[in-house]
Design an enzyme around this catalytic site. Sequence first.
Site, PDB file in Angstrom:
ATOM      1  N   HIS A  71      52.822 -32.054 -31.452  1.00 54.09           N
ATOM      2  CA  HIS A  71      53.335 -32.921 -32.783  1.00 54.09           C
ATOM      3  C   HIS A  71      53.876 -34.254 -32.375  1.00 54.09           C
ATOM      4  O   HIS A  71      53.901 -35.068 -33.181  1.00 54.09           O
ATOM      5  CB  HIS A  71      54.712 -31.985 -33.148  1.00 54.09           C
ATOM      6  CG  HIS A  71      55.962 -32.527 -32.197  1.00 54.09           C
ATOM      7  ND1 HIS A  71      56.518 -31.709 -31.204  1.00 54.09           N
ATOM      8  CD2 HIS A  71      56.808 -33.607 -32.135  1.00 54.09           C
ATOM      9  CE1 HIS A  71      57.410 -32.320 -30.697  1.00 54.09           C
ATOM     10  NE2 HIS A  71      57.886 -33.270 -31.381  1.00 54.09           N
ATOM     11  N   ASP A 115      52.691 -25.774 -29.825  1.00 59.89           N
ATOM     12  CA  ASP A 115      52.858 -27.011 -29.571  1.00 59.89           C
ATOM     13  C   ASP A 115      52.550 -27.897 -28.275  1.00 59.89           C
ATOM     14  O   ASP A 115      53.264 -28.203 -27.399  1.00 59.89           O
ATOM     15  CB  ASP A 115      54.355 -27.515 -29.818  1.00 59.89           C
ATOM     16  CG  ASP A 115      54.664 -29.001 -29.932  1.00 59.89           C
ATOM     17  OD1 ASP A 115      53.819 -29.659 -30.531  1.00 59.89           O
ATOM     18  OD2 ASP A 115      55.826 -29.179 -30.121  1.00 59.89           O
ATOM     19  N   GLN A 207      65.303 -36.236 -29.442  1.00 58.82           N
ATOM     20  CA  GLN A 207      64.218 -37.026 -30.065  1.00 58.82           C
ATOM     21  C   GLN A 207      63.836 -38.113 -29.042  1.00 58.82           C
ATOM     22  O   GLN A 207      64.524 -38.715 -28.476  1.00 58.82           O
ATOM     23  CB  GLN A 207      64.510 -37.531 -31.490  1.00 58.82           C
ATOM     24  CG  GLN A 207      64.486 -36.632 -32.513  1.00 58.82           C
ATOM     25  CD  GLN A 207      65.390 -35.426 -32.347  1.00 58.82           C
ATOM     26  OE1 GLN A 207      66.506 -35.253 -32.068  1.00 58.82           O
ATOM     27  NE2 GLN A 207      64.654 -34.149 -32.757  1.00 58.82           N
ATOM     28  N   GLY A 208      62.548 -37.984 -28.901  1.00 62.07           N
ATOM     29  CA  GLY A 208      61.893 -39.178 -28.316  1.00 62.07           C
ATOM     30  C   GLY A 208      61.564 -38.401 -26.578  1.00 62.07           C
ATOM     31  O   GLY A 208      60.831 -39.081 -26.018  1.00 62.07           O
ATOM     32  N   ASP A 209      62.187 -37.274 -26.443  1.00 65.53           N
ATOM     33  CA  ASP A 209      61.843 -36.657 -25.406  1.00 65.53           C
ATOM     34  C   ASP A 209      60.546 -35.707 -25.434  1.00 65.53           C
ATOM     35  O   ASP A 209      60.029 -35.210 -24.591  1.00 65.53           O
ATOM     36  CB  ASP A 209      63.064 -35.792 -24.643  1.00 65.53           C
ATOM     37  CG  ASP A 209      64.096 -36.756 -24.206  1.00 65.53           C
ATOM     38  OD1 ASP A 209      63.896 -37.672 -23.553  1.00 65.53           O
ATOM     39  OD2 ASP A 209      65.235 -36.135 -24.330  1.00 65.53           O
ATOM     40  N   SER A 210      60.370 -35.357 -26.585  1.00 60.82           N
ATOM     41  CA  SER A 210      59.163 -34.443 -26.811  1.00 60.82           C
ATOM     42  C   SER A 210      57.715 -34.755 -26.109  1.00 60.82           C
ATOM     43  O   SER A 210      57.569 -35.880 -25.898  1.00 60.82           O
ATOM     44  CB  SER A 210      58.676 -34.264 -28.344  1.00 60.82           C
ATOM     45  OG  SER A 210      59.593 -33.754 -29.208  1.00 60.82           O
TER      46      SER A 210
END
Length: 258
Positions: A71, A115, A207-210
């Site tokens: 993603h 993912d 969010q942003g660690d994905s």
Amino acid sequence: MPISWALLFIQLLSSTAVLGVRQTTQSHLRIVNGITIPISFAPWQVSIQVMGNHICGGSILNAKKFITAAHCLNLPAHQLQVRAGSTFRNTGGQLVNVVYAKKHSGYVGSPYKHDITLLLLKRKLNLSYKANKIDLASNSPYDGTTAFVSGWGRYVEDKNAFTIDLRIAVLSMIDRGTCQKSKYAERKMKITKGMICAASGGKDACQGDSGGPLVANGKLVGIVSWGLGCAKRGFPGVYTDVAYYRDWVLKNMDTLGS
Ligand code: ARG
């Protein structure tokens, strides 16, 4: 190095104790409630960037090949760069262009399935104590295994609070069956095959660690994928279960190019 690891451990343990108490009074805290670390403590961690902006984390598999979340790839691969070997997301280390991405063909969005993506760099990284590869886990970790997640993502769920310094949080693994029985069941959100969870009072990826690494026993066990909010009670962080995809990764690493 052994001394710094000992210090890190003490800090992580003390933050666990403190946050264990806080967890009962606050629903979402702040990597949320991690501590900052130098990149040498998680040298496999990289930042995936678009025009100088951090968008996701990733991990180094070898000098030219990386793993991240599918993603994270909303743009063509050649528009991405990887920053490796820096504690800071906006400066330092080695910034290298991506030339090709291999997304899992079964990937679907919301909630994410399969993912996982491999990236090929334009040139080799110089590997060092600040930029180094990590091995893939062969088996999914048992429920309760200690694992570390790191990244430059939000440290408060509801604010645009991205960190400049790399952060890490120590979590406890939750197997897929147990995770499915969490509050995700009430929301009819499925923890499907290939997902695994991790949580610890008040601490989580955000969010942003994905795309970034979840590491247990020195092996990559998870890729930050999704969660309902961040560090909310009853909603563990959901990760791509690396061991489940091990064969896919090994096969596709071979065909990725060199
Ligand atoms: N999907 C998020 C990202 O793009 C990561 C979410 C992880 N959330 C969590 N609560 N563990 O950065």
